[in-house]
Design a protein around this motif. Structure first.
Motif, PDB file in Angstrom:
ATOM      1  N   TRP A   1       0.749  -1.307   0.112  1.00  0.00           N
ATOM      2  CA  TRP A   1      -0.238   0.108   0.014  1.00  0.00           C
ATOM      3  C   TRP A   1       0.794   1.172   0.103  1.00  0.00           C
ATOM      4  CZ3 TRP A   1      -0.728   2.996   4.741  1.00  0.00           C
ATOM      5  CH2 TRP A   1      -1.366   3.957   4.690  1.00  0.00           C
TER       6      TRP A   1
ATOM      7  N   THR B   1       1.518   2.758  -3.143  1.00  0.00           N
ATOM      8  CA  THR B   1       0.618   3.152  -4.342  1.00  0.00           C
ATOM      9  C   THR B   1       0.085   4.549  -3.768  1.00  0.00           C
ATOM     10  OG1 THR B   1      -1.378   2.388  -2.669  1.00  0.00           O
ATOM     11  CG2 THR B   1      -0.263   0.811  -4.119  1.00  0.00           C
ATOM     12  N   THR B   2      -0.696   5.004  -4.761  1.00  0.00           N
ATOM     13  CA  THR B   2      -1.285   6.529  -4.616  1.00  0.00           C
ATOM     14  C   THR B   2      -2.719   6.469  -4.700  1.00  0.00           C
ATOM     15  OG1 THR B   2      -0.811   6.932  -7.059  1.00  0.00           O
ATOM     16  CG2 THR B   2       0.647   7.570  -5.417  1.00  0.00           C
ATOM     17  N   ASP B   3      -3.279   5.386  -4.934  1.00  0.00           N
ATOM     18  CA  ASP B   3      -4.662   5.396  -5.424  1.00  0.00           C
ATOM     19  C   ASP B   3      -5.587   4.574  -4.253  1.00  0.00           C
ATOM     20  OD1 ASP B   3      -3.783   3.210  -6.303  1.00  0.00           O
ATOM     21  OD2 ASP B   3      -4.624   3.034  -8.207  1.00  0.00           O
ATOM     22  N   ILE B   4      -5.316   3.865  -3.193  1.00  0.00           N
ATOM     23  CA  ILE B   4      -5.733   3.292  -2.270  1.00  0.00           C
ATOM     24  C   ILE B   4      -5.926   4.099  -0.811  1.00  0.00           C
ATOM     25  CG2 ILE B   4      -5.883   1.027  -0.682  1.00  0.00           C
ATOM     26  CD1 ILE B   4      -4.201  -0.226  -3.252  1.00  0.00           C
ATOM     27  N   LYS B   5      -7.052   4.317  -0.368  1.00  0.00           N
ATOM     28  CA  LYS B   5      -7.141   5.159   0.785  1.00  0.00           C
ATOM     29  C   LYS B   5      -6.855   4.317   1.946  1.00  0.00           C
ATOM     30  CE  LYS B   5     -10.633   7.957  -1.306  1.00  0.00           C
ATOM     31  NZ  LYS B   5     -12.092   8.659  -1.236  1.00  0.00           N
TER      32      LYS B   5
ATOM     33  N   GLU C   1      -9.606   1.910   3.086  1.00  0.00           N
ATOM     34  CA  GLU C   1      -9.641   0.563   2.463  1.00  0.00           C
ATOM     35  C   GLU C   1      -8.708  -0.733   2.939  1.00  0.00           C
ATOM     36  OE1 GLU C   1     -11.246   2.157  -2.113  1.00  0.00           O
ATOM     37  OE2 GLU C   1      -9.202   2.822  -1.528  1.00  0.00           O
TER      38      GLU C   1
END
Length: 205
Positions: free
Chosen positions: A165, A168-172, A175
């Protein structure tokens, strides 16, 4: 360069470890040098080596202290429902990892990750967290050997998922927290009934 201030040995060590935590938060293990640490702290390299003979020894001391802090921060509140305890602990862990990204990544797969002392710190942390989870989900009897394996394996999953994680830059954050919590519930439910902790039903709400 910062002005040198005379401090007690303990205060100086704490100052250096605080600085190390800041530097490793956004720099890789390989990019943090003893010279930089000494300059930022306003001390000579000789004095820094007096406290920590090598960069690896310094890093291990920092990891040990931060691990202790994390253990204290994630100490569960037995008055809370089990699922709330779990979510709270995961949230604190993820928040810390996000704030100390490079240092956490260094522990996972950086230049110091294979150091036996670092590995021992990680193992001790996994033991503590595993015991906490098992105490919460199995308050009646001794947890089964299979349940112990399941929880330890989940903790390894949490570490691995967190490091994925961080790249990454697109998973909150919420989540990944939800994924981790539901994965533990599913893992415990997958155990044979005889090995399943008695508190699993509470995790289902």
């Amino acid at each position: 360069m910062a002005t040198r201030t005379r401090l007690s040995r303990e205060a100086r060590q704490d100052q250096l470890l605080d600085l190390g935590a800041e530097l490793f938060a956004d720099k890789s293990y390989e990019d943090v040098h003893i010279e930089l640490l000494a300059e930022e702290a306003g001390v000579s390299r000789g004095l820094l080596y007096h406290y920590f003979p090598t960069k690896r020894a310094f890093f291990a001391a920092m990891v040990r202290r931060e691990s202790g802090r994390m253990s204290e921060l994630t100490k569960p509140d037995p008055a809370l429902p089990i699922l709330e305890q779990l979510n709270q602990g995961i949230e604190i862990y993820l928040e810390y990892c996000e704030s100390h990204k490079m240092g956490v990544k260094a522990v996972f797969h950086g230049g110091a990750s294979a150091d036996p002392e670092i590995q021992a710190i990680i193992e001790d942390d996994i033991r503590v967290q595993s015991e906490r989870i098992l105490d919460a989900v199995e308050p009646v009897r001794e947890p089964s050997p299979l349940a112990k394996i399941a929880v330890r394996s989940w903790l390894q999953f949490l570490r691995s998922a967190t490091h994925e994680w961080l790249d990454t830059t697109d998973i909150k954050r919420d989540e990944i927290r939800e994924l981790a919590a539901q994965t533990l519930v599913a893992t415990l439910l997958a155990l044979p009934e005889a090995s399943r902790p008695s508190g699993v039903a509470e995790l289902l709400g």
